[in-house]
Every structure is written in C-alpha cells, then in structure tokens.
Motif scaffolding. Structure first.
Motif, PDB file in Angstrom:
ATOM      1  N   ALA A 169      78.159 -59.889   5.448  1.00 52.19           N
ATOM      2  CA  ALA A 169      79.155 -59.702   6.508  1.00 52.19           C
ATOM      3  C   ALA A 169      80.491 -60.301   6.097  1.00 52.19           C
ATOM      4  O   ALA A 169      81.554 -59.709   6.358  1.00 52.19           O
ATOM      5  CB  ALA A 169      78.667 -60.337   7.813  1.00 52.19           C
ATOM      6  N   GLU A 170      80.477 -61.459   5.462  1.00 49.37           N
ATOM      7  CA  GLU A 170      81.720 -62.082   5.012  1.00 49.37           C
ATOM      8  C   GLU A 170      82.390 -61.229   3.929  1.00 49.37           C
ATOM      9  O   GLU A 170      83.621 -61.112   3.893  1.00 49.37           O
ATOM     10  CB  GLU A 170      81.443 -63.493   4.508  1.00 49.37           C
ATOM     11  CG  GLU A 170      81.029 -64.440   5.624  1.00 49.37           C
ATOM     12  CD  GLU A 170      80.573 -65.801   5.152  1.00 49.37           C
ATOM     13  OE1 GLU A 170      80.409 -66.701   5.995  1.00 49.37           O
ATOM     14  OE2 GLU A 170      80.375 -65.971   3.927  1.00 49.37           O
ATOM     15  N   LEU A 172      82.101 -57.927   3.743  1.00 56.29           N
ATOM     16  CA  LEU A 172      82.658 -56.776   4.459  1.00 56.29           C
ATOM     17  C   LEU A 172      83.944 -57.146   5.187  1.00 56.29           C
ATOM     18  O   LEU A 172      84.873 -56.336   5.264  1.00 56.29           O
ATOM     19  CB  LEU A 172      81.628 -56.235   5.459  1.00 56.29           C
ATOM     20  CG  LEU A 172      80.356 -55.619   4.865  1.00 56.29           C
ATOM     21  CD1 LEU A 172      79.381 -55.280   5.985  1.00 56.29           C
ATOM     22  CD2 LEU A 172      80.678 -54.381   4.034  1.00 56.29           C
ATOM     23  N   LEU A 173      84.001 -58.360   5.716  1.00 59.00           N
ATOM     24  CA  LEU A 173      85.211 -58.827   6.394  1.00 59.00           C
ATOM     25  C   LEU A 173      86.398 -58.807   5.439  1.00 59.00           C
ATOM     26  O   LEU A 173      87.494 -58.359   5.797  1.00 59.00           O
ATOM     27  CB  LEU A 173      84.969 -60.238   6.935  1.00 59.00           C
ATOM     28  CG  LEU A 173      86.145 -60.936   7.622  1.00 59.00           C
ATOM     29  CD1 LEU A 173      86.610 -60.150   8.846  1.00 59.00           C
ATOM     30  CD2 LEU A 173      85.757 -62.356   8.023  1.00 59.00           C
ATOM     31  N   TYR A 178      85.586 -53.833   9.530  1.00 63.95           N
ATOM     32  CA  TYR A 178      85.415 -54.729  10.670  1.00 63.95           C
ATOM     33  C   TYR A 178      84.304 -54.313  11.620  1.00 63.95           C
ATOM     34  O   TYR A 178      83.613 -55.177  12.190  1.00 63.95           O
ATOM     35  CB  TYR A 178      86.738 -54.879  11.427  1.00 63.95           C
ATOM     36  CG  TYR A 178      87.869 -55.397  10.569  1.00 63.95           C
ATOM     37  CD1 TYR A 178      87.633 -56.314   9.549  1.00 63.95           C
ATOM     38  CD2 TYR A 178      89.185 -54.958  10.770  1.00 63.95           C
ATOM     39  CE1 TYR A 178      88.663 -56.786   8.754  1.00 63.95           C
ATOM     40  CE2 TYR A 178      90.223 -55.428   9.980  1.00 63.95           C
ATOM     41  CZ  TYR A 178      89.957 -56.341   8.970  1.00 63.95           C
ATOM     42  OH  TYR A 178      90.976 -56.799   8.180  1.00 63.95           O
ATOM     43  N   GLU A 180      81.481 -52.865  10.964  1.00 62.28           N
ATOM     44  CA  GLU A 180      80.203 -53.278  10.383  1.00 62.28           C
ATOM     45  C   GLU A 180      80.022 -54.786  10.490  1.00 62.28           C
ATOM     46  O   GLU A 180      78.920 -55.279  10.758  1.00 62.28           O
ATOM     47  CB  GLU A 180      80.134 -52.845   8.919  1.00 62.28           C
ATOM     48  CG  GLU A 180      80.141 -51.345   8.698  1.00 62.28           C
ATOM     49  CD  GLU A 180      80.274 -50.989   7.231  1.00 62.28           C
ATOM     50  OE1 GLU A 180      79.254 -51.069   6.514  1.00 62.28           O
ATOM     51  OE2 GLU A 180      81.390 -50.657   6.793  1.00 62.28           O
ATOM     52  N   VAL A 181      81.107 -55.514  10.273  1.00 57.71           N
ATOM     53  CA  VAL A 181      81.048 -56.975  10.315  1.00 57.71           C
ATOM     54  C   VAL A 181      80.595 -57.451  11.688  1.00 57.71           C
ATOM     55  O   VAL A 181      79.716 -58.320  11.810  1.00 57.71           O
ATOM     56  CB  VAL A 181      82.434 -57.586  10.001  1.00 57.71           C
ATOM     57  CG1 VAL A 181      82.402 -59.098  10.174  1.00 57.71           C
ATOM     58  CG2 VAL A 181      82.870 -57.229   8.596  1.00 57.71           C
ATOM     59  N   LEU A 185      77.265 -59.765  12.217  1.00 58.26           N
ATOM     60  CA  LEU A 185      77.435 -61.154  12.644  1.00 58.26           C
ATOM     61  C   LEU A 185      76.706 -61.424  13.959  1.00 58.26           C
ATOM     62  O   LEU A 185      76.115 -62.500  14.130  1.00 58.26           O
ATOM     63  CB  LEU A 185      78.917 -61.499  12.779  1.00 58.26           C
ATOM     64  CG  LEU A 185      79.672 -61.770  11.479  1.00 58.26           C
ATOM     65  CD1 LEU A 185      81.140 -62.071  11.767  1.00 58.26           C
ATOM     66  CD2 LEU A 185      79.049 -62.940  10.702  1.00 58.26           C
ATOM     67  N   TYR A 204      78.573 -68.767  11.448  1.00 57.88           N
ATOM     68  CA  TYR A 204      78.770 -67.397  11.929  1.00 57.88           C
ATOM     69  C   TYR A 204      79.649 -67.355  13.173  1.00 57.88           C
ATOM     70  O   TYR A 204      80.310 -66.343  13.426  1.00 57.88           O
ATOM     71  CB  TYR A 204      77.415 -66.726  12.185  1.00 57.88           C
ATOM     72  CG  TYR A 204      76.585 -66.566  10.936  1.00 57.88           C
ATOM     73  CD1 TYR A 204      77.188 -66.428   9.690  1.00 57.88           C
ATOM     74  CD2 TYR A 204      75.194 -66.584  10.978  1.00 57.88           C
ATOM     75  CE1 TYR A 204      76.437 -66.294   8.529  1.00 57.88           C
ATOM     76  CE2 TYR A 204      74.431 -66.440   9.830  1.00 57.88           C
ATOM     77  CZ  TYR A 204      75.053 -66.309   8.605  1.00 57.88           C
ATOM     78  OH  TYR A 204      74.305 -66.180   7.467  1.00 57.88           O
ATOM     79  N   ASP A 207      82.953 -67.401  11.585  1.00 56.73           N
ATOM     80  CA  ASP A 207      83.204 -66.080  10.998  1.00 56.73           C
ATOM     81  C   ASP A 207      83.620 -65.069  12.066  1.00 56.73           C
ATOM     82  O   ASP A 207      84.491 -64.219  11.836  1.00 56.73           O
ATOM     83  CB  ASP A 207      81.949 -65.566  10.290  1.00 56.73           C
ATOM     84  CG  ASP A 207      81.722 -66.203   8.934  1.00 56.73           C
ATOM     85  OD1 ASP A 207      82.671 -66.801   8.379  1.00 56.73           O
ATOM     86  OD2 ASP A 207      80.591 -66.107   8.420  1.00 56.73           O
ATOM     87  N   LEU A 211      87.073 -62.950  12.205  1.00 55.82           N
ATOM     88  CA  LEU A 211      87.189 -61.508  12.463  1.00 55.82           C
ATOM     89  C   LEU A 211      88.238 -61.240  13.530  1.00 55.82           C
ATOM     90  O   LEU A 211      89.065 -60.330  13.396  1.00 55.82           O
ATOM     91  CB  LEU A 211      85.833 -60.953  12.894  1.00 55.82           C
ATOM     92  CG  LEU A 211      85.805 -59.488  13.341  1.00 55.82           C
ATOM     93  CD1 LEU A 211      86.231 -58.555  12.211  1.00 55.82           C
ATOM     94  CD2 LEU A 211      84.409 -59.110  13.860  1.00 55.82           C
TER      95      LEU A 211
END
Length: 331
Positions: A169-170, A172-173, A178, A180-181, A185, A204, A207, A211
C-alpha cells in the motif's frame, strides 16, 4: 535473554515501558556487547538479532550498523546470520546507503532460499522491492511486493500478510494509485487491530493520514497523522514518528497555522539530520515545497527564526508540540 525479551516487546502494548527500560540499560547493553564480541561470539549474535529493530526504529542507526557488521564478522551463520543481515540491510537503506542495503538483502535472500525460511525470504524480497523502486524499476518493485504477499498468504496468520500488504500500500501511495491504497490500508488496519499489533495500527493510521495529505485533504489528515504519531511515539518508535513531522508541517501550513508549520519544519529537518534518516524523494520534494510556501507567506526573516526555534526542540518536545493545540489557531 533480557535483551531478547525487550526486542520482542517493543512493538506490543507494553512497548513504551520496555523502551524506557532498554534506554536506561543501554550502558550495560553496550558493555555486554563489547564483552561478547571478544569472548562469546554466539552471545553477540543473539543480542544483535534481538536489538536490530530497536537500533533501526529508535534512532541508533550508526551504532546499530556497527554492531551488526561486527556480528557478521565474527562468524554468525544460518538463520541468525540472515536476521542480522536483515537488520543491517534496513538500517543501511534508512541511512541512504543503497549499495550496502542491496548487498545485505541479496545475501539474506540466498540464505533464506537455502534454508527454506519464508520469514527471511519475504524480508529480503521486501527490501529489494524498496531498492528497485528507488532506482526507478517500478514494475520490478511491484512484482517483488506481490511475491512477498503470496509467500506470506501461503503461511497463513504466521506469515503476517497484513504487514506485507501494508508495504505494498505504501508503494502504491508513492505511485499515485490512491483508490487502491485506501482499500488496502482499511483492510490492513482492521487486521492489525484484530491481531493487537499496536505498531502496525500506528503505522497504518499515519499512512492513512499521508494519503489524505497527498489527496489535498489536510483537515482529514491532521487527526490521522496525530493519532499515528501518538501511538508510535508511545511505543518509543522514532522512525515513523519523524517521517510524520513534515506531513504535519505541510498540513498545518495548508490550514493557515503558518508559524506552527514553520516550527515543525525545523523540528523535522533537525531530527532527520540527527537520526541520519533519509526521506523518500517524494517526501523530500514535498518538504522542500512546504519550506518555499512558508518562506513566501511569512517572509525570510520570520520563517528563519521559527525554523530555528523548531530545530532546537528535542524529539519528545517536538512530538508534544505537534500534538498540542499551541499555535494551531482555528485548525
């Protein structure tokens, strides 16, 4: 055995208590490491494995790297060697030494494959994914993340798939994916809460705040970043806490709390230098943009004075200031 228990407890509910104990016992721990390095290499290896995460996340990067390298030089082998290489690889990467990180990760990968050890295998692949991304090999990085997730899922709960999915996820960020993130998360945060993994809950949550920052939602970002910092700092964790400070500075500045933003910029820069942590290129660019925005809004002299005030704050004072209502205005 005490050091090994301390290492296990740091990311759990009593992590702050163990962090305080470990910090107070550091002179004795260092003496034990010195003695073991000359008289009992096996004990040196055990302590190095136990403390590798402490050194990485509590700001003792150079010291930890020295002990891990010393351990490798005194005959550590098997799974213990793989775990020492894991600690060395991540610390090297945090210090910006990508070549050293890659060498450690490659050796760890070879060992893990030879030992059929999924934990060290995913650890090595995870670091190689980060290094591939940093050199611009994004497709390769994504494949490595996906391989980590597949291996961890095959291990069930023991494989800690929420940790590897969170790493993804990080990634993808940073790639701007976004939607998907957000989904990943949410799922990883729920899994971390169910497992009672306080560290991952803090990570998270932060995170999710990050985002919100990159999506241009500073009002949503602030409480999430603050909660992430509160949890991570409560565990004594510096790595993720320090990385949140530039995002908090950016969010406060965007919401009009310019002086607080400027002080937090100074805090972040000073703590990054003191800990020798290296920001991702994207994070560094955002911090530079925040600096320029605040300089333009406050004027060179006022910004410089506030920045210097922030730079004088200790780690604990910087966190307390970031979480307080002081200088927050109507935010």
């Amino acid at each position: 055995e005490w050091a090994e228990r301390a290492g296990r407890e740091l990311g759990r509910h009593q992590g702050a208590t163990w962090d305080t104990r470990l910090q107070s016992e550091l002179p004795n721990v260092r003496a034990a490491l010195e003695w073991a390095s000359e008289h009992r290499a096996e004990l040196l290896h055990r302590i190095a494995v136990a403390l590798r995460v402490f050194w990485n996340t509590r700001g003792y990067l150079r010291e930890g790297r020295g002990w891990l390298e010393r351990s490798l030089g005194t005959g550590a082998d098997g799974i213990r060697r793989a775990e020492i290489l894991g600690g060395l690889g991540w610390i090297s990467r945090a210090m910006g030494d990508r070549r050293g990180a890659a060498e450690a990760a490659q050796e760890r990968l070879r060992l893990a494959q030879a030992l059929s050890d999924p934990k060290n295998l995913t650890g090595a692949l995870g670091l190689l994914a980060v290094l591939a991304e940093e050199r611009g090999a994004v497709d390769e990085a994504e494949k490595l993340h996906e391989e980590c997730i597949a291996i961890s899922l095959a291990q069930g709960e023991q494989g800690r798939p929420e940790r590897h999915r969170g790493n993804y996820a990080e990634f993808l960020l940073r790639q701007g994916r976004y939607d998907e993130v957000a989904l990943i998360l949410r799922e990883c945060l729920a899994a971390a809460r169910e497992r009672g993994d306080t560290f991952l809950v803090g990570r998270y949550t932060a995170d999710t705040g990050a985002l919100a920052v990159v999506e241009g939602r500073p009002a949503d970002a602030l409480p999430l970043l603050a909660e992430g910092v509160r949890i991570l700092h409560g565990l004594g964790e510096r790595y993720g806490t320090v990385y949140c400070l530039p995002l908090l500075a950016e969010s406060f500045a965007a919401l009009g709390a310019l002086e607080k933003g400027a002080r937090l910029v100074g805090c972040a820069e000073a703590l990054l230098e003191a800990t020798e942590l290296a920001l991702w290129a994207e994070s560094l660019s955002r911090l530079e943009d925040t600096v320029e925005s605040l300089r333009g809004a406050l004027g060179e002299d006022r910004f410089a004075a506030l920045r210097a005030e922030g730079a004088e704050m200790s780690f604990d004072d910087a966190v307390a200031y970031a979480l307080s209502e002081e200088d927050s205005g109507d935010v």
